[in-house]
Scaffold this motif. Structure first.
Motif, PDB file in Angstrom:
ATOM      1  N   MET A  28       0.847  -1.197   0.000  1.00 40.78           N
ATOM      2  CA  MET A  28       0.000   0.000   0.000  1.00 40.78           C
ATOM      3  C   MET A  28       0.880   1.244   0.000  1.00 40.78           C
ATOM      4  N   HIS A  29       0.436   2.269  -0.731  1.00 40.34           N
ATOM      5  CA  HIS A  29       1.172   3.515  -0.738  1.00 40.34           C
ATOM      6  C   HIS A  29       1.222   4.071   0.687  1.00 40.34           C
ATOM      7  N   PRO A  30       2.394   4.600   1.095  1.00 40.01           N
ATOM      8  CA  PRO A  30       2.529   5.066   2.485  1.00 40.01           C
ATOM      9  C   PRO A  30       1.442   6.049   2.919  1.00 40.01           C
ATOM     10  N   LEU A  31       1.014   6.915   1.989  1.00 43.70           N
ATOM     11  CA  LEU A  31      -0.010   7.886   2.382  1.00 43.70           C
ATOM     12  C   LEU A  31      -1.358   7.209   2.571  1.00 43.70           C
ATOM     13  N   THR A  32      -1.624   6.229   1.731  1.00 41.40           N
ATOM     14  CA  THR A  32      -2.924   5.574   1.759  1.00 41.40           C
ATOM     15  C   THR A  32      -3.133   4.838   3.077  1.00 41.40           C
ATOM     16  N   SER A  33      -2.038   4.324   3.642  1.00 36.12           N
ATOM     17  CA  SER A  33      -2.173   3.529   4.843  1.00 36.12           C
ATOM     18  C   SER A  33      -2.555   4.387   6.046  1.00 36.12           C
ATOM     19  N   ARG A  34      -2.200   5.664   6.005  1.00 36.36           N
ATOM     20  CA  ARG A  34      -2.426   6.509   7.176  1.00 36.36           C
ATOM     21  C   ARG A  34      -3.634   7.423   7.034  1.00 36.36           C
ATOM     22  N   CYS A  35      -3.960   7.777   5.794  1.00 42.17           N
ATOM     23  CA  CYS A  35      -5.000   8.779   5.611  1.00 42.17           C
ATOM     24  C   CYS A  35      -6.102   8.201   4.745  1.00 42.17           C
ATOM     25  N   ARG A  36      -7.283   8.671   4.987  1.00 37.33           N
ATOM     26  CA  ARG A  36      -8.384   8.247   4.130  1.00 37.33           C
ATOM     27  C   ARG A  36      -8.832   9.438   3.292  1.00 37.33           C
ATOM     28  N   TYR A  37      -8.730   9.244   2.002  1.00 39.09           N
ATOM     29  CA  TYR A  37      -9.076  10.313   1.066  1.00 39.09           C
ATOM     30  C   TYR A  37     -10.365   9.980   0.340  1.00 39.09           C
ATOM     31  N   ASP A  38     -11.238  10.977   0.242  1.00 38.33           N
ATOM     32  CA  ASP A  38     -12.373  10.873  -0.670  1.00 38.33           C
ATOM     33  C   ASP A  38     -12.400  12.175  -1.456  1.00 38.33           C
ATOM     34  N   LEU A  39     -12.124  12.072  -2.750  1.00 35.70           N
ATOM     35  CA  LEU A  39     -11.873  13.283  -3.544  1.00 35.70           C
ATOM     36  C   LEU A  39     -12.958  13.567  -4.580  1.00 35.70           C
ATOM     37  N   HIS A  40     -14.173  13.128  -4.292  1.00 37.94           N
ATOM     38  CA  HIS A  40     -15.296  13.425  -5.198  1.00 37.94           C
ATOM     39  C   HIS A  40     -16.584  13.348  -4.386  1.00 37.94           C
ATOM     40  N   SER A  41     -17.210  14.501  -4.136  1.00 36.49           N
ATOM     41  CA  SER A  41     -18.452  14.494  -3.361  1.00 36.49           C
ATOM     42  C   SER A  41     -19.294  15.724  -3.671  1.00 36.49           C
ATOM     43  N   HIS A  42     -20.584  15.603  -3.391  1.00 33.65           N
ATOM     44  CA  HIS A  42     -21.538  16.678  -3.719  1.00 33.65           C
ATOM     45  C   HIS A  42     -22.321  17.135  -2.494  1.00 33.65           C
ATOM     46  N   THR A  43     -22.724  18.396  -2.543  1.00 35.57           N
ATOM     47  CA  THR A  43     -23.551  18.981  -1.476  1.00 35.57           C
ATOM     48  C   THR A  43     -24.790  19.605  -2.104  1.00 35.57           C
ATOM     49  N   THR A  44     -25.591  20.256  -1.269  1.00 31.64           N
ATOM     50  CA  THR A  44     -26.772  20.958  -1.767  1.00 31.64           C
ATOM     51  C   THR A  44     -26.409  22.162  -2.644  1.00 31.64           C
ATOM     52  N   ALA A  45     -25.111  22.501  -2.736  1.00 34.10           N
ATOM     53  CA  ALA A  45     -24.721  23.557  -3.678  1.00 34.10           C
ATOM     54  C   ALA A  45     -24.958  23.093  -5.117  1.00 34.10           C
ATOM     55  N   SER A  46     -25.023  21.748  -5.331  1.00 31.90           N
ATOM     56  CA  SER A  46     -25.503  21.227  -6.627  1.00 31.90           C
ATOM     57  C   SER A  46     -26.533  20.148  -6.317  1.00 31.90           C
ATOM     58  N   ASP A  47     -26.261  18.889  -6.677  1.00 38.59           N
ATOM     59  CA  ASP A  47     -27.326  17.888  -6.522  1.00 38.59           C
ATOM     60  C   ASP A  47     -27.093  16.896  -5.383  1.00 38.59           C
ATOM     61  N   GLY A  48     -26.234  17.249  -4.421  1.00 37.83           N
ATOM     62  CA  GLY A  48     -26.098  16.409  -3.230  1.00 37.83           C
ATOM     63  C   GLY A  48     -27.270  16.642  -2.290  1.00 37.83           C
ATOM     64  N   LEU A  49     -27.515  15.692  -1.417  1.00 36.19           N
ATOM     65  CA  LEU A  49     -28.643  15.844  -0.484  1.00 36.19           C
ATOM     66  C   LEU A  49     -28.236  16.470   0.845  1.00 36.19           C
ATOM     67  N   LEU A  50     -26.954  16.409   1.181  1.00 35.92           N
ATOM     68  CA  LEU A  50     -26.503  16.979   2.450  1.00 35.92           C
ATOM     69  C   LEU A  50     -25.991  18.398   2.245  1.00 35.92           C
ATOM     70  N   THR A  51     -26.221  19.245   3.236  1.00 39.29           N
ATOM     71  CA  THR A  51     -25.633  20.589   3.183  1.00 39.29           C
ATOM     72  C   THR A  51     -24.117  20.435   3.356  1.00 39.29           C
ATOM     73  N   PRO A  52     -23.344  21.462   2.987  1.00 37.35           N
ATOM     74  CA  PRO A  52     -21.898  21.384   3.211  1.00 37.35           C
ATOM     75  C   PRO A  52     -21.568  21.061   4.668  1.00 37.35           C
ATOM     76  N   GLN A  53     -22.316  21.638   5.601  1.00 35.34           N
ATOM     77  CA  GLN A  53     -22.092  21.386   7.032  1.00 35.34           C
ATOM     78  C   GLN A  53     -22.321  19.914   7.356  1.00 35.34           C
ATOM     79  N   GLN A  54     -23.444  19.380   6.887  1.00 34.76           N
ATOM     80  CA  GLN A  54     -23.755  17.969   7.153  1.00 34.76           C
ATOM     81  C   GLN A  54     -22.725  17.046   6.510  1.00 34.76           C
ATOM     82  N   LEU A  55     -22.256  17.426   5.309  1.00 32.16           N
ATOM     83  CA  LEU A  55     -21.303  16.568   4.598  1.00 32.16           C
ATOM     84  C   LEU A  55     -19.972  16.460   5.352  1.00 32.16           C
TER      85      LEU A  55
END
Ligand code: AMP
Ligand code: MN
Ligand code: MN
Ligand code: MN
Length: 293
Positions: A1-28
């Motif tokens: 596993m890449h050294p960074l991947t083992s320590r950190c959890r990345y999620d680099l694609h998500s949506h909020t109510t600013a477009s078509d997500g259901l959660l507000t930025p705060q909730q997200l």
């Protein structure tokens, strides 16, 4: 596993109510922390409006969460709608702001025509219905889908897309999005990294997907999404192979809009060890060393 991947959890694609997500930025951002995410990119459709409120909520709640400023830009390529994610962008950069302003006008114009077409097909009230769901955020077909479900036109979002909003259906309007090159250039001008979003979701044959990747790379695109939550292992391997072939950095993201049994922030996101993760583009080697990687 890449050294960074083992320590950190990345999620680099998500949506909020600013477009078509259901959660507000705060909730997200609160949910991201609950799910053990350490670095989250918010990538709303053609808007960066969710980022300010998200950052304020992180400060207010003292969350241990790094927010990456992102956006998902709709483009048109060979008559296909291709999404380009920009990561680590400067949201105030004039070139990016100008492009997003144009995209937002195109969104509104297209939504009006979608509503007119539905009206002609004896589905009144679509403009008001979709606008109510968009609630001031960037209006998308996702909002029309919610209205159509509410209106009893089909029982599921997938069902109304299939019958009304997909290419060739009553409510489909060919979009006027910018080109891939224009999206990549605006992202680069603003200091960001350009990522080809969900390459497996365009229903392209292997030959056409390679053509897309070749054009994306030629336009100086930097990375492609390799890991998504709803993906068979062989699909991920195939995308990883393409990332190697086209010398692209690898990204991972849930494309979270709302939680459902198969999509959750951070779920099943892992890159093959040999790929270079996209975050190496903005995380300095110093900060990598600090983490003991
Ligand atoms: P737009 O950018 O206005 O074309 O809207 C695209 C959005 O609609 C996507 O980001 C998805 O959130 C949603 N979407 C597109 N196709 C489908 C589908 N078949 N089922 C559910 N949602 C979809
Ligand atoms: Mn969406
Ligand atoms: Mn997308
Ligand atoms: Mn998305």
């Amino acid at each position: 596993m890449h050294p960074l991947t083992s320590r950190c959890r990345y999620d680099l694609h998500s949506h909020t109510t600013a477009s078509d997500g259901l959660l507000t930025p705060q909730q997200l951002v609160l949910r991201a922390v609950e799910m053990g995410i350490s670095t989250l990119a918010i990538t709303d459709h053609d808007t960066t409006a969710g980022l300010g409120p998200a950052r304020a909520a992180i400060v207010e709640n003292q969350l241990a969460l790094t927010l990456v400023d992102g956006v998902e830009i709709s483009t048109l390529w060979e008559n296909h709608e291709i999404h380009i994610v920009g990561l680590a962008i400067d949201t105030r950069h004039p070139a990016l702001c100008a492009l997003l302003e144009e995209q937002s006008e195109r969104r509104i114009l297209r939504a009006q025509i979608i509503a007119e077409r539905l009206e002609k097909a004896r589905i009144p009230g679509a403009w008001e219905g979709a606008a109510r769901y968009a609630n001031g955020g960037a209006i998308t077909r996702g909002h029309f889908a919610r209205f159509l479900v509410e209106d009893g036109r089909a029982s599921t979002i997938a069902g109304v897309f299939k019958s009304y909003l997909a290419k060739g259906k009553t409510g489909y309007v060919p979009p006027q999005w910018c080109t891939i090159k224009q999206a990549i250039d605006a992202i680069h001008h603003s200091g960001g990294v350009a990522v080809l979003a969900h390459p497996g979701r365009y229903r392209l044959s292997a030959k056409w997907l390679k053509r897309l990747l070749a054009d994306f790379a030629a336009a100086r695109g930097d990375a492609m999404e390799v890991a998504q939550c709803q993906q068979a292992p062989h699909e991920r391997s195939q995308l990883a192979q393409l990332a190697r072939q086209y010398h692209l950095l690898a990204s991972q993201g849930s494309d979270f809009h709302q939680s459902c049994p198969w999509i959750e922030l951070g779920r099943n996101l892992r890159l093959p060890d040999d790929l270079t993760p996209v975050w190496s583009a903005w995380e300095s080697s110093a900060s990598v060393e600090e983490r003991g990687a």
